[in-house]
Scaffold this active site. Sequence first.
Site, PDB file in Angstrom:
ATOM      1  N   HIS A 143       0.816  -1.219   0.000  1.00 40.54           N
ATOM      2  CA  HIS A 143       0.000   0.000   0.000  1.00 40.54           C
ATOM      3  C   HIS A 143       0.850   1.270   0.000  1.00 40.54           C
ATOM      4  CE1 HIS A 143       0.539  -0.111   4.478  1.00 40.54           C
ATOM      5  NE2 HIS A 143       0.429   1.205   4.353  1.00 40.54           N
ATOM      6  N   ASP A 173       0.267  -7.613   1.566  1.00 43.29           N
ATOM      7  CA  ASP A 173       0.691  -6.217   1.672  1.00 43.29           C
ATOM      8  C   ASP A 173       2.213  -6.070   1.640  1.00 43.29           C
ATOM      9  OD1 ASP A 173       0.279  -3.494   1.832  1.00 43.29           O
ATOM     10  OD2 ASP A 173       0.291  -3.454   4.024  1.00 43.29           O
ATOM     11  N   SER A 252       4.852   2.147   7.951  1.00 40.58           N
ATOM     12  CA  SER A 252       4.545   1.007   7.084  1.00 40.58           C
ATOM     13  C   SER A 252       5.742   0.618   6.229  1.00 40.58           C
ATOM     14  CB  SER A 252       3.369   1.360   6.173  1.00 40.58           C
ATOM     15  OG  SER A 252       2.186   1.507   6.916  1.00 40.58           O
TER      16      SER A 252
END
Length: 413
Positions: A143, A173, A252
Amino acid sequence: MGYYDDEDNHTESKPESDNPSRQQRESRLRGGWFLSGFIGAIVGMVCLLIFAPILSDLGVFPYQVTGSQNSNTTGSATFNRQVNVDVTSSVTDAVDKVSPAVVAVINLQKANFFDNKYTESGIGSGIIYKKDNQYAYVVTNNHVVSGAEKVEVRLSDELKTSATVLGKDSLYDLAVLRIPAKNVKTVAEFGNSSKLKRGEPAIAIGNPLGFSGSVTEGIISSTNRTIQVDSNNASIEAQVLQTDAAINPGNSGGALVNIGGQVIGINSSKIASTGSSTDESVEGIGFAIPINVAKPIINELETNRKIERPMLGISIVDLSMVPSEEASQLEIPSKIKTGLVVTDVQRSSPAAGSGLEAGDVITEINGYKIKSYIDFSTYMYTKLHAGQNVTIKYYRMGKEHTTKLTLGSKTFS
């Protein structure tokens, strides 16, 4: 009067008033000692203030002392002492070891179709895990680079370099990038996430809110947590590490590190938000993809640039979600409590070739009894592979049937 004769010595005695008493002599003696001690203390303090910085520089003191003298309007002197403590611990060693391999990943997109200029759409983190003579390789979250028209990587020394997205996997992911190797000095070391224990230290390193190289510390809260993850009409229960080390947007793709400076997980704020079942804000709960789960996906993305996962070619719904009136029309035996109801079969799919039809209730695949839709998806995407021959058990109008098929392939990018 006032004199007497000593019969033995015949000495003269002075008047009593002229001979000091013992108490007076002791008082004078104590006064002398006090004055000498006071003068000695003053001299000692002055010497200490003068020579303390010199002795500190020579390593005599366990701390550093620097003296400075400032004159004020009254002519008095003020001395300042600065104490510097050199703190080194296992945590600081771990951070020093892996930090140069943690980078910022910048998602760039065009502001409009006619403008050739790229603007920063988002920023996350990444980990340099491999380097050869020509390239270095970075793992991050899918993402972070999703929708990017251009991707840049900012190294720990603030140098920026263009990156190529080799492959992406939206289901777990993860994404792998490639950058030039010439400015890369450090490569992260992967640890073993299966050896983790609850309560052991965990260190998160990344770029939360764009603050480069931020470090947060906590512990491993759980080593075997499962979170439902949805992607491209597929849902699985993904295994994750839970930690109370702060993981925020921008973290992230960054590193979750053990006390030895080894990467044990890849932080994901997306999974953290997915794992929250309420709208209330929570603290002390962050999630990371275990490195043992991530490694085979990373290797596949680096080598083949995609992950091919098995496909049946059907649309299904959990039997428990079917209203009782509709479930009764399926005429399945009362002993069957769990399974998957086929709602549609794609043309030319493996399921179509095997004879499966809408209304069939699948209860087993390769001997694995299906408990739920999530359970089935997790099993198929983690235990089976594209091109594998499988046996499916299902019920049609109350009768049990068995069929065999070869699983097709599907990519999640």
